[in-house]
Design an enzyme around this catalytic site. Structure first.
Site, PDB file in Angstrom:
ATOM      1  CD  GLN A 162      -2.893  -1.307   2.470  1.00 46.79           C
ATOM      2  OE1 GLN A 162      -4.008  -0.146   1.937  1.00 46.79           O
ATOM      3  NE2 GLN A 162      -2.528  -1.531   3.266  1.00 46.79           N
ATOM      4  CG  ASP A 196      12.611 -12.876  -1.431  1.00 47.01           C
ATOM      5  OD1 ASP A 196      12.631 -12.252  -0.599  1.00 47.01           O
ATOM      6  OD2 ASP A 196      12.562 -13.956  -2.075  1.00 47.01           O
ATOM      7  CB  ALA A 223       6.851  -5.326   6.351  1.00 50.13           C
ATOM      8  CB  THR A 264       3.793  -1.692  13.108  1.00 46.12           C
ATOM      9  OG1 THR A 264       2.014  -2.023  13.676  1.00 46.12           O
ATOM     10  CG2 THR A 264       4.731  -2.691  13.699  1.00 46.12           C
ATOM     11  CG  ASP A 265      -0.492  -0.107  15.575  1.00 46.00           C
ATOM     12  OD1 ASP A 265      -0.239  -0.262  14.701  1.00 46.00           O
ATOM     13  OD2 ASP A 265      -1.283  -1.040  16.757  1.00 46.00           O
ATOM     14  CE1 TYR A 302       4.287  -7.071  10.517  1.00 50.72           C
ATOM     15  CE2 TYR A 302       2.584  -5.626  12.232  1.00 50.72           C
ATOM     16  CZ  TYR A 302       3.323  -5.553  11.481  1.00 50.72           C
ATOM     17  OH  TYR A 302       3.213  -4.578  10.549  1.00 50.72           O
ATOM     18  CE  LYS A 305       7.334  -3.800  10.824  1.00 49.23           C
ATOM     19  NZ  LYS A 305       7.731  -3.330   9.479  1.00 49.23           N
ATOM     20  CD1 TRP A 324      -4.999  -0.235  13.823  1.00 45.81           C
ATOM     21  CD2 TRP A 324      -6.968   1.184  13.845  1.00 45.81           C
ATOM     22  NE1 TRP A 324      -5.442  -0.047  14.951  1.00 45.81           N
ATOM     23  CE2 TRP A 324      -7.049   0.002  14.623  1.00 45.81           C
ATOM     24  CE3 TRP A 324      -7.915   1.473  13.546  1.00 45.81           C
ATOM     25  CZ2 TRP A 324      -8.088  -0.076  16.262  1.00 45.81           C
ATOM     26  CZ3 TRP A 324      -9.029   1.536  14.533  1.00 45.81           C
ATOM     27  CH2 TRP A 324      -9.267   0.876  15.715  1.00 45.81           C
TER      28      TRP A 324
END
Length: 295
Positions: free
Chosen positions: A11, A37, A61, A102-103, A126, A130, A151
């Site tokens: 995204q 990769d 990721a 990430t949160d 996860y 991270k 989100w």
């Protein structure tokens, strides 16, 4: 300025491709499989060396939160070792790295938005991979900017907004979790924030405020209220909509534990770079409208 982005289909990568067109000084190059990769370190170093970047955006990721519980080794290889290799390859090329995190690195407790200085404490694979990636990125490249977000949705790929609109096309009512809170964040806005940082690094070669920043949509809400906003925007545009029933996290079990509090405080990013994401409602409505036009 040549900006090299890891990943082609994600995204944020796709949003960066679109938004970079508004920045004449930016030449954007994306890297993806098979030539690049994250699970194969040799490809990382070769691809980034060949690309000759002025800046590397580490956007690719392993993001399958539940699947990561069954594939911890692969998740670590991509999110930690792979991210560290990207940062090292950028350093070898003399380029700063912007790494997306990430949160999920937080425990998800309390009700206050997390700041960059708050203790981390991820519960699942996860989040742990991270967080390990953040440490490896920081160790590999002194010129690092780690941007934590949450989100994420967009007109691209798989995300909550697209799922809600798809389900509403065939259902009158949906049950959505109401006790998890966070900042819905448009990948388009993330791209704009990243490009703002890129411009700053380009014009200010003496920039030294590297480190961790939070970059997320302005304002917070629950998943169920997020869904209601999506459906209201869709209904206003003559698109599908559904009634939303609040349920608790305990009523919707998942393999990986979700944080109840994913709110991120973005004041540090705003103060440093002079940029702030739009209100999450505004960006949500824009995305819904665009998705309906594409359908």
């Amino acid at each position: 300025m040549r900006v090299v982005v890891t990943g082609r289909e994600g995204q944020v990568a796709r949003s960066l491709i679109e938004r970079a067109a508004l920045h004449p000084s930016v030449e954007l190059l994306t890297l993806g499989r098979p030539d690049f990769d994250l699970a194969k370190p040799d490809t990382i170093f070769d691809a980034i060396k060949t690309a000759k970047p002025d800046l590397v955006v580490s956007a690719a990721a392993y993001t399958a939160v539940d699947q990561a519980e069954d594939e911890p080794e692969l998740s670590y290889a991509i999110n930690a070792a792979g991210a560290g290799a990207v940062a090292e390859a950028a350093a070898r090329a003399g380029a700063p790295v912007i790494h997306l995190s990430t949160d999920y690195v937080f425990a998800g407790e309390g009700e206050k938005p997390y700041t960059e200085a708050d203790p981390t404490g991820p519960h699942g694979v996860y989040g742990r991979t991270k967080l390990a990636g953040e440490a490896l990125v920081a160790a590999a490249n002194s010129k690092h900017l780690i941007l934590r977000t949450a989100w994420v949705y967009s007109p691209f790929g798989k995300n909550f907004v697209k799922t809600m609109l798809h389900l509403a096309a065939s259902r009158d009512s949906l049950s959505v979790v109401s006790d998890q809170w966070g900042n819905p964040t448009s990948a388009i806005d993330i791209a704009d924030g990243i490009l703002c940082v890129a411009e700053r690094l380009h014009v200010d070669p003496q920039f030294d405020a590297f480190g961790i920043y939070h970059l997320a949509g302005t304002g917070s809400t629950s998943w169920s209220n997020f869904a209601r906003t999506i459906f209201q925007a869709s209904q206003d545009a003559q698109g599908p909509f559904a009634d939303v029933k609040d349920i608790l996290t305990s009523e919707y079990p998942t393999k990986a534990r979700r944080p109840l509090n994913s709110r991120l405080n973005t004041e540090k990013f705003h103060e440093m770079f002079g940029w702030k994401a739009p209100a999450w409602e505004q960006s949500t409505k824009s995305t819904v409208k665009r998705l309906l036009q594409l359908s």
